[in-house]
Design a protein around this motif. Structure first.
Motif, PDB file in Angstrom:
ATOM      1  N   PRO A 273    -118.794 -10.457   0.983  1.00 44.27           N
ATOM      2  CA  PRO A 273    -118.321  -9.585   2.073  1.00 44.27           C
ATOM      3  C   PRO A 273    -118.540  -8.110   1.741  1.00 44.27           C
ATOM      4  O   PRO A 273    -118.652  -7.721   0.577  1.00 44.27           O
ATOM      5  CB  PRO A 273    -116.823  -9.906   2.165  1.00 44.27           C
ATOM      6  CG  PRO A 273    -116.622 -11.159   1.397  1.00 44.27           C
ATOM      7  CD  PRO A 273    -117.696 -11.208   0.371  1.00 44.27           C
ATOM      8  N   LEU A 274    -118.584  -7.294   2.786  1.00 43.21           N
ATOM      9  CA  LEU A 274    -118.559  -5.849   2.581  1.00 43.21           C
ATOM     10  C   LEU A 274    -117.119  -5.417   2.314  1.00 43.21           C
ATOM     11  O   LEU A 274    -116.188  -5.917   2.947  1.00 43.21           O
ATOM     12  CB  LEU A 274    -119.077  -5.118   3.817  1.00 43.21           C
ATOM     13  CG  LEU A 274    -120.546  -5.323   4.186  1.00 43.21           C
ATOM     14  CD1 LEU A 274    -120.941  -4.362   5.297  1.00 43.21           C
ATOM     15  CD2 LEU A 274    -121.460  -5.150   2.985  1.00 43.21           C
ATOM     16  N   VAL A 275    -116.947  -4.502   1.411  1.00 38.50           N
ATOM     17  CA  VAL A 275    -115.611  -3.991   1.078  1.00 38.50           C
ATOM     18  C   VAL A 275    -115.655  -2.471   1.103  1.00 38.50           C
ATOM     19  O   VAL A 275    -116.512  -1.847   0.463  1.00 38.50           O
ATOM     20  CB  VAL A 275    -115.140  -4.481  -0.305  1.00 38.50           C
ATOM     21  CG1 VAL A 275    -113.736  -3.936  -0.611  1.00 38.50           C
ATOM     22  CG2 VAL A 275    -115.144  -6.002  -0.366  1.00 38.50           C
ATOM     23  N   GLY A 276    -114.744  -1.883   1.855  1.00 39.53           N
ATOM     24  CA  GLY A 276    -114.631  -0.437   1.920  1.00 39.53           C
ATOM     25  C   GLY A 276    -113.178  -0.025   1.875  1.00 39.53           C
ATOM     26  O   GLY A 276    -112.281  -0.860   1.711  1.00 39.53           O
ATOM     27  N   SER A 277    -112.929   1.263   2.034  1.00 39.46           N
ATOM     28  CA  SER A 277    -111.556   1.758   1.992  1.00 39.46           C
ATOM     29  C   SER A 277    -111.324   2.728   3.128  1.00 39.46           C
ATOM     30  O   SER A 277    -112.251   3.374   3.624  1.00 39.46           O
ATOM     31  CB  SER A 277    -111.278   2.451   0.659  1.00 39.46           C
ATOM     32  OG  SER A 277    -112.092   3.605   0.511  1.00 39.46           O
ATOM     33  N   PHE A 278    -110.074   2.795   3.533  1.00 40.00           N
ATOM     34  CA  PHE A 278    -109.627   3.773   4.526  1.00 40.00           C
ATOM     35  C   PHE A 278    -108.216   4.171   4.125  1.00 40.00           C
ATOM     36  O   PHE A 278    -107.270   3.397   4.296  1.00 40.00           O
ATOM     37  CB  PHE A 278    -109.655   3.164   5.928  1.00 40.00           C
ATOM     38  CG  PHE A 278    -109.240   4.118   7.022  1.00 40.00           C
ATOM     39  CD1 PHE A 278    -110.117   5.097   7.468  1.00 40.00           C
ATOM     40  CD2 PHE A 278    -107.981   4.035   7.604  1.00 40.00           C
ATOM     41  CE1 PHE A 278    -109.740   5.973   8.480  1.00 40.00           C
ATOM     42  CE2 PHE A 278    -107.600   4.900   8.613  1.00 40.00           C
ATOM     43  CZ  PHE A 278    -108.492   5.876   9.058  1.00 40.00           C
ATOM     44  N   HIS A 279    -108.090   5.339   3.511  1.00 39.01           N
ATOM     45  CA  HIS A 279    -106.818   5.774   2.914  1.00 39.01           C
ATOM     46  C   HIS A 279    -106.337   4.723   1.911  1.00 39.01           C
ATOM     47  O   HIS A 279    -107.087   4.370   1.016  1.00 39.01           O
ATOM     48  CB  HIS A 279    -105.793   6.076   4.006  1.00 39.01           C
ATOM     49  CG  HIS A 279    -106.300   7.082   5.009  1.00 39.01           C
ATOM     50  ND1 HIS A 279    -106.956   8.234   4.652  1.00 39.01           N
ATOM     51  CD2 HIS A 279    -106.252   7.091   6.378  1.00 39.01           C
ATOM     52  CE1 HIS A 279    -107.293   8.913   5.736  1.00 39.01           C
ATOM     53  NE2 HIS A 279    -106.886   8.240   6.798  1.00 39.01           N
ATOM     54  N   ASN A 280    -105.148   4.191   2.078  1.00 36.73           N
ATOM     55  CA  ASN A 280    -104.641   3.218   1.113  1.00 36.73           C
ATOM     56  C   ASN A 280    -104.955   1.776   1.525  1.00 36.73           C
ATOM     57  O   ASN A 280    -104.407   0.832   0.951  1.00 36.73           O
ATOM     58  CB  ASN A 280    -103.132   3.383   0.934  1.00 36.73           C
ATOM     59  CG  ASN A 280    -102.360   3.205   2.227  1.00 36.73           C
ATOM     60  OD1 ASN A 280    -102.835   3.600   3.288  1.00 36.73           O
ATOM     61  ND2 ASN A 280    -101.172   2.632   2.148  1.00 36.73           N
ATOM     62  N   TYR A 281    -105.834   1.598   2.486  1.00 33.35           N
ATOM     63  CA  TYR A 281    -106.236   0.269   2.935  1.00 33.35           C
ATOM     64  C   TYR A 281    -107.566  -0.135   2.312  1.00 33.35           C
ATOM     65  O   TYR A 281    -108.474   0.697   2.170  1.00 33.35           O
ATOM     66  CB  TYR A 281    -106.386   0.229   4.455  1.00 33.35           C
ATOM     67  CG  TYR A 281    -105.103   0.454   5.215  1.00 33.35           C
ATOM     68  CD1 TYR A 281    -104.207  -0.583   5.424  1.00 33.35           C
ATOM     69  CD2 TYR A 281    -104.796   1.714   5.722  1.00 33.35           C
ATOM     70  CE1 TYR A 281    -103.029  -0.386   6.122  1.00 33.35           C
ATOM     71  CE2 TYR A 281    -103.623   1.934   6.422  1.00 33.35           C
ATOM     72  CZ  TYR A 281    -102.738   0.876   6.619  1.00 33.35           C
ATOM     73  OH  TYR A 281    -101.573   1.089   7.311  1.00 33.35           O
ATOM     74  N   THR A 282    -107.690  -1.399   1.967  1.00 33.49           N
ATOM     75  CA  THR A 282    -108.966  -2.000   1.590  1.00 33.49           C
ATOM     76  C   THR A 282    -109.435  -2.850   2.754  1.00 33.49           C
ATOM     77  O   THR A 282    -108.693  -3.730   3.215  1.00 33.49           O
ATOM     78  CB  THR A 282    -108.825  -2.876   0.331  1.00 33.49           C
ATOM     79  OG1 THR A 282    -108.351  -2.066  -0.749  1.00 33.49           O
ATOM     80  CG2 THR A 282    -110.158  -3.502  -0.050  1.00 33.49           C
ATOM     81  N   VAL A 283    -110.627  -2.578   3.248  1.00 33.21           N
ATOM     82  CA  VAL A 283    -111.162  -3.256   4.429  1.00 33.21           C
ATOM     83  C   VAL A 283    -112.267  -4.202   3.998  1.00 33.21           C
ATOM     84  O   VAL A 283    -113.296  -3.773   3.457  1.00 33.21           O
ATOM     85  CB  VAL A 283    -111.688  -2.235   5.456  1.00 33.21           C
ATOM     86  CG1 VAL A 283    -112.205  -2.950   6.699  1.00 33.21           C
ATOM     87  CG2 VAL A 283    -110.592  -1.232   5.830  1.00 33.21           C
ATOM     88  N   ILE A 284    -112.061  -5.492   4.220  1.00 30.91           N
ATOM     89  CA  ILE A 284    -113.029  -6.526   3.862  1.00 30.91           C
ATOM     90  C   ILE A 284    -113.637  -7.033   5.164  1.00 30.91           C
ATOM     91  O   ILE A 284    -112.908  -7.477   6.061  1.00 30.91           O
ATOM     92  CB  ILE A 284    -112.342  -7.687   3.115  1.00 30.91           C
ATOM     93  CG1 ILE A 284    -111.554  -7.154   1.908  1.00 30.91           C
ATOM     94  CG2 ILE A 284    -113.364  -8.727   2.662  1.00 30.91           C
ATOM     95  CD1 ILE A 284    -110.601  -8.162   1.310  1.00 30.91           C
ATOM     96  N   SER A 285    -114.950  -6.989   5.298  1.00 29.98           N
ATOM     97  CA  SER A 285    -115.540  -7.319   6.586  1.00 29.98           C
ATOM     98  C   SER A 285    -116.912  -7.976   6.428  1.00 29.98           C
ATOM     99  O   SER A 285    -117.365  -8.267   5.315  1.00 29.98           O
ATOM    100  CB  SER A 285    -115.619  -6.069   7.468  1.00 29.98           C
ATOM    101  OG  SER A 285    -115.831  -6.412   8.825  1.00 29.98           O
ATOM    102  N   ALA A 286    -117.578  -8.163   7.564  1.00 27.83           N
ATOM    103  CA  ALA A 286    -118.786  -8.982   7.649  1.00 27.83           C
ATOM    104  C   ALA A 286    -120.024  -8.232   7.189  1.00 27.83           C
ATOM    105  O   ALA A 286    -120.297  -7.129   7.665  1.00 27.83           O
ATOM    106  CB  ALA A 286    -118.974  -9.457   9.090  1.00 27.83           C
ATOM    107  N   PRO A 287    -120.823  -8.823   6.280  1.00 26.87           N
ATOM    108  CA  PRO A 287    -122.102  -8.233   5.885  1.00 26.87           C
ATOM    109  C   PRO A 287    -123.201  -8.655   6.857  1.00 26.87           C
ATOM    110  O   PRO A 287    -123.000  -9.546   7.685  1.00 26.87           O
ATOM    111  CB  PRO A 287    -122.336  -8.859   4.512  1.00 26.87           C
ATOM    112  CG  PRO A 287    -121.755 -10.237   4.643  1.00 26.87           C
ATOM    113  CD  PRO A 287    -120.537 -10.073   5.546  1.00 26.87           C
TER     114      PRO A 287
END
Length: 586
Positions: A273-287
């Motif tokens: 999966p793609l993994v990114g961040s937004f402030h204190n959130y970790t966002v795991i999403s579709a590659p």
């Protein structure tokens, strides 16, 4: 009042500031219905889907000791029975899994172009794209069908990550097909679709040869029940055995391209999966081959320097900022994204924070005309010079599952258009996709939605078409916080972003965030699409800042779960745009 005070930015971050002429007038009114709504609540497990019987199927499996993967597979097969407009055996999808031990994986069972497919297969003798009414088009009929992946994907997930086994988790779907289920008014109306009547087996099964099913009648599917039993006994039969032979024979009678070789060669692909961040959130999403994760992370990166929480959910400033992030992320989507097995895709560059900061700096206090937008230099390789424009279908479905251990699953699955190709395998009882329409049929030719795609998404045998499906799981400070997703074609990504930002930054609970009016921009056409429900004053403020608005209809269908960070309680947001879904938990 200074610009900085009127449009707050995050400290030590991007310093671009914005102004809307009617700032401060548009706090969200509590009189809007969605603001009084509360989510469904559960302690031990929850399934949220567009159909209450599918949610119940998943919940039944959870109560019998299954984990979130068991419940997701049960829900998926049940949707193939009770929601034929999008639930399927003859389509494909993506399953994002995050286990309670922290491991995440992405199961890609997207459809593939058959071996006989070619780049110009949907062009007439003059090189023009065939209209959707043509029996040889990419939108309807036998030649629109790509090799389906749903059965392979769900069987793979169950075998590798489930606990109960395929026979057990498929039993609710088999029961629903054999015994039938009572049609609501909305479901009965869906089956009146005139395109279904164009194909004899479809008309026979779904329209009773023209004697339409009516509200309150029980809809039984005996052919489908037999097929489900065969899959439960041996899912490989769908791709390698007698079931595969029957499917190919059915399709080739109508001129379909799929062969035994296509089915036998189909493989589920487990991706990172793609993994990114937004402030204190970790966002795991579709590659890729989904564009969803790349565009979602790109838009969130652009927005990270601004203090959205101080602006007010769906204020003109909020909508302006988010729209400009969408515009830029979709511009990149149009040029760079496709099947990663056939293209080099600069994912790391597209989702980098430095690139997003450069994009952010180009946002001003007015709408940025898409035709004048220029990508920041020295971050990406040159974009392809030729692009094709096409639509994504809104007729997809998403569901979310969380179990008592904290395993989470987000699944988005599709037939593409409503009822897919409208072709049914008469002996097997299920509809087939029209996923070939998700490729770019011809470079440089726009169609009704104008969603741009480039040569990376041209038709090639065994290639998977670019998708917007965006199953997403979000952690907050390392703990499971949201399970998100939606149908909606090219609007899937912005729907997921709207829901997440409203919940994470806008102060809405998950039910309010799911039901709140949506807005969408996809770079081209240069139009800000909005659902009804936003105040006229908000619309006027956006028009004054040079936006061209299109306010009509509703789209997408978010089926999402939030986890209370203090109590661990599961909170279900079932989209009230549909009338027969549910958030089922215990």
């Amino acid at each position: 009042m200074s610009l900085l005070k009127r449009f707050p930015c995050r400290p030590a971050a991007i310093t671009t500031v914005l102004l809307l002429s009617s700032s401060g007038m548009y706090a969200q009114s509590n009189s809007i219905d969605y603001m009084s709504e509360q989510p469904a609540r559960a302690q031990h497990g929850m399934v949220v889907s567009i159909h209450h019987l599918a949610s119940d199927a998943g919940l039944e499996v959870l109560k019998e000791g299954g984990n979130a993967i068991d419940a997701a597979v049960a829900t998926g097969f049940a949707l193939a029975v009770v929601h034929p407009v999008a639930g399927n055996l003859g389509g494909g999808g993506f399953m994002l899994i995050r286990l309670h031990d922290g491991k995440s994986t992405f199961i890609d069972y997207r459809e593939e172009a058959p071996k006989a497919a070619s780049a110009d297969m949907y062009l007439d003798a003059n090189g023009n794209v065939l209209p959707g009414s043509d029996p040889h088009s990419s939108i309807m009929g036998y030649r629109a069908i790509a090799t389906p992946g749903s059965v392979a994907g769900m069987a793979y997930a169950e075998k590798k990550y489930g606990k109960l086994g395929l026979k057990k988790v498929m039993s609710p779907a088999i029961r629903l097909a054999e015994d039938g289920f009572v049609l609501t008014e909305e479901e009965a109306h869906e089956l009146h679709d005139s395109d279904l009547a164009r194909f004899p087996d479809t008309k026979r099964i779904f329209q009773r040869d023209g004697k339409y099913y009516e509200t309150g009648e029980t809809f039984k599917q005996p052919e489908l029940a037999k097929t489900l039993k065969r899959i439960a006994a041996d899912p490989g039969d769908f791709y390698h055995g007698k079931l595969a032979a029957e499917l190919v024979a059915d399709l080739q009678k109508g001129g379909g391209l799929i062969t035994r070789e296509d089915l036998a060669g189909y493989e589920v692909k487990e991706r990172t999966p793609l993994v990114g961040s937004f402030h204190n959130y970790t966002v795991i999403s579709a590659p890729p081959p989904s564009s969803g994760g790349v565009v979602l992370l790109s838009a969130l990166n652009i927005l990270e320097g601004f203090d959205l929480a101080k602006l007010g959910d769906r204020s003109p400033e909020w909508i302006h900022l988010i729209t400009e992030a969408y515009r830029r992320a979709y511009m990149d989507r149009s040029d760079y994204l496709g099947d990663p097995d056939f293209n080099e895709i600069p994912v790391a560059e597209l989702t980098s924070k430095k690139y997003a900061a450069a994009w952010s700096a180009s946002i001003t206090d007015k709408a940025s005309p898409s035709a004048e937008l220029r990508r920041p230099e020295d971050f990406l390789p040159p974009a392809p010079k030729t692009a094709g424009r096409k639509k994504d279908s809104p007729d997809t479905t998403h569901y979310s599952v969380v179990d008592g251990q904290g395993d989470a699953v987000a699944v988005t699955t599709t037939l593409n258009n409503a009822f897919g190709s409208d072709v049914t395998s008469g002996t097997l009882g299920f509809l087939l996709n029209d996923e070939m329409d998700d490729f770019a049929a011809k470079m440089g030719v726009p169609n009704m939605f104008g969603l741009i795609q480039g040569p990376a998404n041209a038709i090639v045998p065994f290639k998977r078409p670019l998708s917007s499906m965006t199953p997403t799981i979000v952690l907050e400070d390392g703990k499971l916080r949201y399970v998100l997703g939606s149908p909606g074609g090219g609007r899937i990504i912005t729907t997921v972003a709207n829901i997440f930002l409203s919940a994470a930054e806008g102060g809405l609970n998950i039910q309010q965030a799911v039901d709140a009016p949506r807005f969408h921009h996809q770079y081209q056409p240069d139009v800000l699409f909005m659902e009804p429900g936003l105040p006229q004053a908000t619309q006027d403020a956006l028009t004054a800042e040079s936006y061209k608005l299109s306010v009509r209809g509703h789209w997408s269908n978010g089926e999402c779960i939030a986890i209370d960070p203090k109590t661990g309680e599961l909170l279900g947001g079932q989209d009230h745009r549909s009338h027969f879904g549910s958030a089922a938990g215990y």
